[in-house]
Write a protein that holds these residues in place. Structure first.
Motif, mmCIF file in Angstrom:
data_model
loop_
_atom_site.group_PDB
_atom_site.id
_atom_site.type_symbol
_atom_site.label_atom_id
_atom_site.label_comp_id
_atom_site.label_asym_id
_atom_site.label_seq_id
_atom_site.Cartn_x
_atom_site.Cartn_y
_atom_site.Cartn_z
ATOM 1 N N UNK A 112 9.594 28.224 -0.597
ATOM 2 C CA UNK A 112 11.002 28.230 -0.957
ATOM 3 C C UNK A 112 11.673 29.877 -0.210
ATOM 4 N N UNK A 113 10.938 30.881 -0.383
ATOM 5 C CA UNK A 113 11.165 32.078 0.098
ATOM 6 C C UNK A 113 11.255 32.147 1.514
ATOM 7 N N UNK A 114 10.088 31.431 2.198
ATOM 8 C CA UNK A 114 9.899 31.602 3.549
ATOM 9 C C UNK A 114 11.096 30.504 4.230
ATOM 10 N N UNK A 115 11.452 29.599 3.912
ATOM 11 C CA UNK A 115 12.138 28.486 4.400
ATOM 12 C C UNK A 115 13.485 29.039 4.108
ATOM 13 N N UNK A 116 14.109 29.458 2.900
ATOM 14 C CA UNK A 116 15.340 29.649 2.741
ATOM 15 C C UNK A 116 15.639 30.967 3.352
ATOM 16 N N UNK A 117 14.778 31.873 3.363
ATOM 17 C CA UNK A 117 15.303 33.029 3.876
ATOM 18 C C UNK A 117 15.443 33.137 5.213
ATOM 19 N N UNK A 118 14.402 32.200 6.036
ATOM 20 C CA UNK A 118 14.506 32.129 7.442
ATOM 21 C C UNK A 118 15.665 31.330 7.856
ATOM 22 N N UNK A 119 15.822 30.144 6.912
ATOM 23 C CA UNK A 119 17.005 29.400 7.407
ATOM 24 C C UNK A 119 18.342 29.894 6.941
ATOM 25 N N UNK A 120 18.428 30.773 5.960
ATOM 26 C CA UNK A 120 19.658 31.585 5.582
ATOM 27 C C UNK A 120 19.929 32.359 6.883
ATOM 28 N N UNK A 121 18.793 33.193 7.024
ATOM 29 C CA UNK A 121 19.152 34.330 8.182
ATOM 30 C C UNK A 121 19.780 33.673 9.354
#
Length: 577
Positions: free
Chosen positions: A228-237
């Motif tokens: 969740x941290x990797x996907x969301x942070x990368x996607x949200x960025x």
């Protein structure tokens, strides 16, 4: 008013703090043998009064009066004095204490009990004892008429009790049965605080599979949190970069651009949920349930509640009543932020939702229990006591919490302005529909607690004493983390499809875990138990529905809390024109 408070407090905590006596005996002091229930071995919840079978009572009559607690009445505990004369450290040779002449009715009753493998439960100094009524041999029915008690003592306290059934007698009409007993006292090295260890089953609860399931769930948590941290942070960025680029364009370029994503619903994402009264009541009840579950688990870890008869239920009732302000505060404040006007109705729904569901289910099962003359039938006085707790404890405390919640946290403080006209929801692929997201949202949370459900079901429906509350606490924390991670991902996909109906979706996606638990309970009933009959079936599926529903409200609330923090965070970070 002071008298009312004393009565209520005594009713709530009597089961947790008082006992028949203080467990200290002097030489030759009276020791009471209580007869509890009798019933078929494979239908553990179908229990009847011990003397509903034509057993006879001993000759002793004068004993100290026993006070039944509220939790014992709710659990179907019906202690009746056996009439046996037992004194501390005083051996009793084989002695006849009563006899009964079998007529046709008594004969049939004993034959039916032996044929259906009836067992009975007794108590000495709060230590449970179990025995079998009789046995079938070569199509003949036999009954055990002699009870041999071996009681271990350490100092002035009873630390161990064993019973041996002897003297097998063939059941025949018109035969006279003579019931005898024998008491042998033995000095023991068992400490009083360890006397319940013999009833525990470490080979079952601390099996390698149990440890492996905890480890497996823990690894799932690490994987999910990292994912969740990797996907969301990368996607949200990427989303933030795209939206920042869009903000630098002039109006014409922005109109010609292909705008999509969660930013487009910023004017509707904080719109009040549909059926806001019911939704806020569910969230308030979920906050209270979550508090109760973690408090009771911690109390069980610290206080070994399983060693006292009815103490777990008494503690749960007390904590539930005492935490009613939590329900009112969070439910009332959420309803106020959503612009709700009929707050008194919301408070009543929030306060009585769970008690009404529990009492309604119990009331229906009670009719069947009364028809069967089972000890599980709840007495009228107990129903009145529960009603008084709801009216005079839960309702006022919920009202206090609601008033505080509306005044302290009832003002909307959303980072985005809400549009006057709702934005139309665009068409999307079938797997992005809220129904599909809800159905899939409970799969991983259920997988994280699947093994623990087996141990919990077995402890309740097979009468094993559940004592590994440290495991339960770990599993509960894992469930919370997995549920939050899953609902955040589900909500992100939903908002990215420009569907702003995230409140109910996040709640129901997490709550769908309970549907999988109930489906598993159906499998457990047919393949892991030997239960039969209308009473046991209604009892099982009725209370499993309550358990699953409560779990659904708890998980749904946890999912909504985590998701609301996530939604508020992402929309407060992006600059909205």
């Amino acid at each position: 008013m002071n008298l009312l408070v004393k009565i209520i407090l005594f009713t709530l905590i009597a089961g947790a703090l008082t006992d028949e006596h203080d467990h200290i005996y002097g030489d030759n002091e009276e020791v009471v043998l209580w007869m509890n229930t009798v019933g078929p071995y494979h239908n553990r919840q179908e229990t009847y009064r011990y003397f509903s079978l034509p057993f006879c009572v001993g000759s002793k009559e004068a004993i100290s009066h026993y006070h039944e607690t509220l939790s014992e009445a709710l659990q179907g505990v019906e202690l009746e004095f056996s009439g046996l004369d037992i004194e501390f450290k005083a051996d009793v040779q084989k002695t006849e204490y009563c006899g009964t002449l079998l007529n046709d009715e008594k004969y049939k009753a004993f034959v039916y009990a032996v044929k259906n493998h009836y067992w009975y439960q007794m108590y000495i100094d709060d230590l449970p004892i179990w025995g079998i009524v009789g046995e079938v041999t070569d199509s003949n029915y036999y009954i055990w008429t002699h009870k041999k008690f071996e009681i271990g003592y350490n100092g002035k306290q009873i630390v161990d009790v064993n019973i041996t059934a002897q003297d097998k007698v063939l059941l025949k009409p018109t035969v006279k049965l003579s019931f005898t007993y024998e008491v042998i006292w033995k000095k023991s090295n068992i400490k009083f605080e360890n006397r319940f260890d013999k009833y525990l089953d470490p080979n079952f609860f601390q099996h390698r599979i149990h440890w492996f399931s905890i480890f497996n769930s823990f690894m799932m948590v690490i994987f999910l949190v990292g994912l969740v941290s990797m996907i969301l942070m990368r996607t949200l960025r990427k989303d933030y970069a795209r939206y920042s680029k869009d903000e630098d364009m002039d109006d014409m370029e922005r109109d010609l651009g292909d705008e999509y994503g969660w930013k487009q619903v910023h004017g509707d994402v904080f719109r009040p949920a549909s059926h806001s009264l019911l939704f806020s009541a569910l969230i308030g009840a979920g906050h209270q349930l979550t508090t109760v579950v973690f408090c009771v688990i911690i109390f069980a870890i610290l206080g070994d509640l399983y060693t006292e008869r009815g103490s777990m239920l008494s503690t749960s009732i007390f904590v539930y009543a005492a935490t009613s302000p939590v329900n009112g505060y969070f439910g009332g404040s959420l309803y106020a932020r959503m612009g709700g006007k009929v707050w008194i109705r919301q408070m009543l729904v929030s306060a009585f939702m769970l008690p009404a569901l529990i009492c309604g289910t119990a009331f229906c099962i009670n009719f069947i229990a009364i028809y069967y003359h089972a000890s599980r039938a709840i007495p009228f006085g107990t129903m009145v006591a529960v009603t008084c707790i709801c009216l005079f404890v839960i309702l006022p405390l919920t009202l206090v919490g609601t008033v505080l919640g509306r005044n302290l946290a009832g003002q909307p403080d959303y980072p985005c302005r809400i549009n006057a006209v709702p934005r139309p929801i665009p068409e999307k692929k079938w797997f992005m529909e809220p129904g599909v997201i809800i159905l899939l949202g409970g799969v991983l949370p259920f997988a994280s607690i699947f093994i623990e459900m087996y141990f919990i079901f077995t402890s309740f429906w097979a009468y094993k004493i559940y004592y590994v509350y440290g495991f339960m606490l770990l599993v509960a924390l894992i469930l919370v983390i997995v549920t939050v991670c899953v609902t955040i991902v589900c909500t992100y996909f939903l908002l990215n499809a420009e569907d702003y109906r995230w409140q109910w979706t996040s709640f129901l996606a997490a709550a769908s875990t309970s549907a999988y638990v109930y489906v598993y309970s159906i499998y457990y009933f047919f393949f892991k138990t030997k239960m039969y009959g209308l009473f046991q079936t209604a009892f099982y599926f009725g209370y499993m529905a309550l358990f699953s529903g409560a779990l659904g409200i708890l998980c749904g609330t946890v999912g909504f809390i985590g998701t609301s923090i996530f939604v508020r965070k992402i929309y407060s970070t992006v600059k909205i024109d």
